[in-house]
Design an enzyme around this catalytic site. Sequence first.
Site, PDB file in Angstrom:
ATOM      1  N   HIS A  93       7.876 -71.231 -13.933  1.00 31.66           N
ATOM      2  CA  HIS A  93       8.030 -72.151 -12.792  1.00 31.66           C
ATOM      3  C   HIS A  93       7.230 -71.708 -11.579  1.00 31.66           C
ATOM      4  O   HIS A  93       7.500 -72.168 -10.476  1.00 31.66           O
ATOM      5  CB  HIS A  93       9.523 -72.301 -12.441  1.00 31.66           C
ATOM      6  CG  HIS A  93      10.300 -72.972 -13.530  1.00 31.66           C
ATOM      7  ND1 HIS A  93      11.670 -72.891 -13.625  1.00 31.66           N
ATOM      8  CD2 HIS A  93       9.900 -73.712 -14.595  1.00 31.66           C
ATOM      9  CE1 HIS A  93      12.079 -73.575 -14.694  1.00 31.66           C
ATOM     10  NE2 HIS A  93      11.026 -74.071 -15.296  1.00 31.66           N
ATOM     11  N   GLY A 124      21.159 -64.689 -17.584  1.00 28.50           N
ATOM     12  CA  GLY A 124      21.354 -65.301 -16.267  1.00 28.50           C
ATOM     13  C   GLY A 124      20.768 -66.683 -16.108  1.00 28.50           C
ATOM     14  O   GLY A 124      20.167 -66.981 -15.074  1.00 28.50           O
ATOM     15  N   GLN A 164      12.155 -68.029 -15.529  1.00 28.95           N
ATOM     16  CA  GLN A 164      12.172 -69.292 -14.788  1.00 28.95           C
ATOM     17  C   GLN A 164      12.129 -68.995 -13.294  1.00 28.95           C
ATOM     18  O   GLN A 164      11.963 -69.901 -12.484  1.00 28.95           O
ATOM     19  CB  GLN A 164      13.445 -70.086 -15.079  1.00 28.95           C
ATOM     20  CG  GLN A 164      13.645 -70.424 -16.541  1.00 28.95           C
ATOM     21  CD  GLN A 164      15.021 -70.979 -16.794  1.00 28.95           C
ATOM     22  OE1 GLN A 164      15.276 -72.163 -16.600  1.00 28.95           O
ATOM     23  NE2 GLN A 164      15.933 -70.118 -17.219  1.00 28.95           N
ATOM     24  N   VAL A 166      11.080 -67.550  -9.585  1.00 24.69           N
ATOM     25  CA  VAL A 166       9.830 -67.575  -8.789  1.00 24.69           C
ATOM     26  C   VAL A 166       9.828 -66.433  -7.772  1.00 24.69           C
ATOM     27  O   VAL A 166       8.986 -66.394  -6.885  1.00 24.69           O
ATOM     28  CB  VAL A 166       9.689 -68.957  -8.079  1.00 24.69           C
ATOM     29  CG1 VAL A 166       9.545 -70.067  -9.104  1.00 24.69           C
ATOM     30  CG2 VAL A 166      10.868 -69.231  -7.139  1.00 24.69           C
TER      31      VAL A 166
HETATM   32  C1  BV8 Z   1       9.069 -81.535 -16.783  1.00 27.72           C
HETATM   33  C2  BV8 Z   1      11.123 -74.037  -9.344  1.00 27.72           C
HETATM   34  C3  BV8 Z   1       7.742 -83.298 -17.610  1.00 27.72           C
HETATM   35  C4  BV8 Z   1      11.111 -74.519  -7.959  1.00 27.72           C
HETATM   36  C5  BV8 Z   1      12.603 -75.300 -10.802  1.00 27.72           C
HETATM   37  C6  BV8 Z   1      17.193 -84.885 -18.926  1.00 27.72           C
HETATM   38  C7  BV8 Z   1      17.328 -83.995 -19.980  1.00 27.72           C
HETATM   39  C8  BV8 Z   1      16.465 -82.918 -20.145  1.00 27.72           C
HETATM   40  C9  BV8 Z   1      15.431 -82.715 -19.230  1.00 27.72           C
HETATM   41  C10 BV8 Z   1      15.312 -83.580 -18.192  1.00 27.72           C
HETATM   42  C11 BV8 Z   1      16.172 -84.664 -18.020  1.00 27.72           C
HETATM   43  N1  BV8 Z   1      15.794 -85.313 -16.911  1.00 27.72           N
HETATM   44  C12 BV8 Z   1      14.719 -84.700 -16.365  1.00 27.72           C
HETATM   45  C13 BV8 Z   1      14.400 -83.657 -17.157  1.00 27.72           C
HETATM   46  C14 BV8 Z   1      13.288 -82.725 -16.977  1.00 27.72           C
HETATM   47  C15 BV8 Z   1      13.639 -81.682 -15.943  1.00 27.72           C
HETATM   48  C16 BV8 Z   1      14.975 -81.012 -16.233  1.00 27.72           C
HETATM   49  O1  BV8 Z   1      15.076 -80.175 -17.101  1.00 27.72           O
HETATM   50  N2  BV8 Z   1      16.014 -81.421 -15.487  1.00 27.72           N
HETATM   51  C17 BV8 Z   1      17.337 -80.872 -15.747  1.00 27.72           C
HETATM   52  C18 BV8 Z   1      17.962 -80.418 -14.410  1.00 27.72           C
HETATM   53  C19 BV8 Z   1      18.170 -81.939 -16.421  1.00 27.72           C
HETATM   54  N3  BV8 Z   1      12.581 -80.701 -16.057  1.00 27.72           N
HETATM   55  C20 BV8 Z   1      11.474 -80.853 -15.335  1.00 27.72           C
HETATM   56  O2  BV8 Z   1      11.307 -81.716 -14.499  1.00 27.72           O
HETATM   57  C21 BV8 Z   1      10.354 -79.877 -15.652  1.00 27.72           C
HETATM   58  N4  BV8 Z   1       9.148 -80.604 -15.834  1.00 27.72           N
HETATM   59  O3  BV8 Z   1       9.940 -81.795 -17.555  1.00 27.72           O
HETATM   60  O4  BV8 Z   1       7.883 -82.192 -16.724  1.00 27.72           O
HETATM   61  C22 BV8 Z   1       6.334 -83.702 -17.590  1.00 27.72           C
HETATM   62  C23 BV8 Z   1       5.642 -83.754 -18.795  1.00 27.72           C
HETATM   63  C24 BV8 Z   1       4.338 -84.161 -18.790  1.00 27.72           C
HETATM   64  C25 BV8 Z   1       3.713 -84.502 -17.589  1.00 27.72           C
HETATM   65  C26 BV8 Z   1       4.419 -84.431 -16.380  1.00 27.72           C
HETATM   66  C27 BV8 Z   1       5.739 -84.027 -16.373  1.00 27.72           C
HETATM   67  C28 BV8 Z   1      10.151 -78.900 -14.495  1.00 27.72           C
HETATM   68  C29 BV8 Z   1      11.380 -78.054 -14.299  1.00 27.72           C
HETATM   69  C30 BV8 Z   1      11.103 -76.966 -13.255  1.00 27.72           C
HETATM   70  C31 BV8 Z   1      11.827 -77.295 -11.988  1.00 27.72           C
HETATM   71  N5  BV8 Z   1      11.675 -76.173 -11.049  1.00 27.72           N
HETATM   72  N6  BV8 Z   1      12.430 -74.314  -9.928  1.00 27.72           N
HETATM   73  C32 BV8 Z   1      12.070 -73.764  -7.085  1.00 27.72           C
HETATM   74  O5  BV8 Z   1      12.546 -72.673  -7.467  1.00 27.72           O
HETATM   75  O6  BV8 Z   1      12.319 -74.273  -5.992  1.00 27.72           O
HETATM   76  S1  BV8 Z   1      14.039 -75.386 -11.663  1.00 27.72           S
HETATM   77  C33 BV8 Z   1      15.204 -74.235 -11.182  1.00 27.72           C
HETATM   78  O7  BV8 Z   1      16.205 -74.264 -12.220  1.00 27.72           O
HETATM   79  C34 BV8 Z   1      14.745 -72.792 -11.144  1.00 27.72           C
HETATM   80  O8  BV8 Z   1      13.462 -72.555 -11.652  1.00 27.72           O
HETATM   81  C35 BV8 Z   1      15.747 -72.108 -12.041  1.00 27.72           C
HETATM   82  O9  BV8 Z   1      15.266 -70.957 -12.586  1.00 27.72           O
HETATM   83  C36 BV8 Z   1      15.939 -73.159 -13.036  1.00 27.72           C
HETATM   84  C37 BV8 Z   1      17.069 -72.976 -13.998  1.00 27.72           C
HETATM   85  O10 BV8 Z   1      18.210 -72.609 -13.268  1.00 27.72           O
HETATM   86  P1  BV8 Z   1      18.863 -71.179 -13.621  1.00 27.72           P
HETATM   87  O11 BV8 Z   1      17.807 -70.137 -13.443  1.00 27.72           O
HETATM   88  O12 BV8 Z   1      19.509 -71.258 -14.944  1.00 27.72           O
HETATM   89  O13 BV8 Z   1      19.908 -71.007 -12.445  1.00 27.72           O
HETATM   90  P2  BV8 Z   1      21.387 -71.616 -12.389  1.00 27.72           P
HETATM   91  O14 BV8 Z   1      21.904 -71.399 -11.011  1.00 27.72           O
HETATM   92  O15 BV8 Z   1      21.366 -72.985 -12.985  1.00 27.72           O
HETATM   93  O16 BV8 Z   1      22.231 -70.691 -13.395  1.00 27.72           O
HETATM   94  C38 BV8 Z   1      22.432 -69.319 -13.078  1.00 27.72           C
HETATM   95  C39 BV8 Z   1      23.150 -68.717 -14.269  1.00 27.72           C
HETATM   96  O17 BV8 Z   1      23.244 -67.313 -14.064  1.00 27.72           O
HETATM   97  C40 BV8 Z   1      24.577 -69.240 -14.438  1.00 27.72           C
HETATM   98  O18 BV8 Z   1      24.835 -69.468 -15.806  1.00 27.72           O
HETATM   99  C41 BV8 Z   1      25.445 -68.082 -13.904  1.00 27.72           C
HETATM  100  O19 BV8 Z   1      26.671 -67.979 -14.605  1.00 27.72           O
HETATM  101  C42 BV8 Z   1      24.581 -66.883 -14.238  1.00 27.72           C
HETATM  102  N7  BV8 Z   1      24.769 -65.726 -13.355  1.00 27.72           N
HETATM  103  C43 BV8 Z   1      25.010 -65.734 -12.020  1.00 27.72           C
HETATM  104  N8  BV8 Z   1      25.092 -64.450 -11.570  1.00 27.72           N
HETATM  105  C44 BV8 Z   1      24.886 -63.643 -12.651  1.00 27.72           C
HETATM  106  C45 BV8 Z   1      24.676 -64.453 -13.788  1.00 27.72           C
HETATM  107  N9  BV8 Z   1      24.455 -63.945 -15.021  1.00 27.72           N
HETATM  108  C46 BV8 Z   1      24.439 -62.594 -15.133  1.00 27.72           C
HETATM  109  N10 BV8 Z   1      24.627 -61.747 -14.101  1.00 27.72           N
HETATM  110  C47 BV8 Z   1      24.863 -62.238 -12.851  1.00 27.72           C
HETATM  111  N11 BV8 Z   1      25.060 -61.380 -11.825  1.00 27.72           N
END
Ligand code: BV8
Length: 263
Positions: free
Chosen positions: A129, A201, A101, A103
């Site tokens: 992404h 992660g 996921q 970038v």
């Molecule tokens: C789409 C790129 C439809 C840009 C990103 C309700 C329910 C379900 C889905 C949805 C909903 N409402 C809306 C949606 C859809 C939405 C979505 O999922 N929203 C969520 C927030 C509810 N999704 C979308 O919009 C997607 N598109 O659905 O399109 C469609 C269909 C047809 C036609 C048109 C449209 C697009 C989603 C992509 C968004 N872009 N990023 C940028 O980077 O600026 S998302 C962003 O979140 C990043 O890509 C990131 O990778 C991604 C996920 O986050 P994580 O990587 O998990 O990072 P996070 O901080 O959350 O967690 C880190 C984890 O690591 C933690 O657990 C932590 O404990 C752990 N950690 C930390 N340090 C360590 C570690 N683990 C191990 N070792 C360590 N050292």
Amino acid sequence: MSRELERAREAIAAADGIVVLTGSGISAESGVPTFRDAGGLWRSYRPEDLATPEAFARAPGDVWAWYHQRRSQLAGCRPNAGHRALARLALGRPGVTLVTQNVDGLHHEAARIEARSKDPSPAFPFELHGALHRDRCSRCARRTPAVTELRGEELEDLPRCEDCGALLRPDVVWFGEMLDVDTLERSFAAARAADLCLVVGTSAVVHPAASVPFATMAAGGRVIEVNLERTPLSSGAHATVLGPASRILPDLLSAWGASAQDP
Ligand code: BV8
Ligand code: ZN
């Protein structure tokens, strides 16, 4: 060795096809901010304000300033031991597909270091992404290497396409945008064909990426998770190994060699 780490190691050794899904947590120890952790990017900004097409239409200068700042931050970041352990796994045995996921391009750089070659296979990893090191034209979709400087945040200062003159944008997928269909289909085909999904992660809340492990489970496969905390995946996982990825992964994947020294 913890019981969970042992169960995870056994499952990896027994697996035929492995699909790996990573999130921003694997890059945290390389200095790349995560999104939802304390101090993560979304703590200081609202995703709706910066990572959506509406935000770009409303305030393209703000969006460009944020991504330019992230690119500058990323310039000093290098793959960590977790990225490199995954690269050695993918290079060291058949049947491994890495889906990210992220970038930040650090998986590709880790593979280039570990493979000692100029460039690993372009399909490594599948970047669901997009990529911060590329720009894309907002009209004709022409892709170019990321611009290296931002003259200002006024509309007339923002980078434009050399072909059609429309605004460029970072080549990443924003909320509400469809992912690249070919990348998505190939990632889910690998997930359905795998008998093991290794998830590293990610908070597993962003879809459709977060559905990759469920595709493996639905096809009868198992999930192993490496994270600092439990996530929505943990209850169904075969093993959840808690700890930092850069320490856990070299241990978990030691069968595929120790980290080569920095080149
Ligand atoms: C789409 C790129 C439809 C840009 C990103 C309700 C329910 C379900 C889905 C949805 C909903 N409402 C809306 C949606 C859809 C939405 C979505 O999922 N929203 C969520 C927030 C509810 N999704 C979308 O919009 C997607 N598109 O659905 O399109 C469609 C269909 C047809 C036609 C048109 C449209 C697009 C989603 C992509 C968004 N872009 N990023 C940028 O980077 O600026 S998302 C962003 O979140 C990043 O890509 C990131 O990778 C991604 C996920 O986050 P994580 O990587 O998990 O990072 P996070 O901080 O959350 O967690 C880190 C984890 O690591 C933690 O657990 C932590 O404990 C752990 N950690 C930390 N340090 C360590 C570690 N683990 C191990 N070792 C360590 N050292
Ligand atoms: Zn164009």
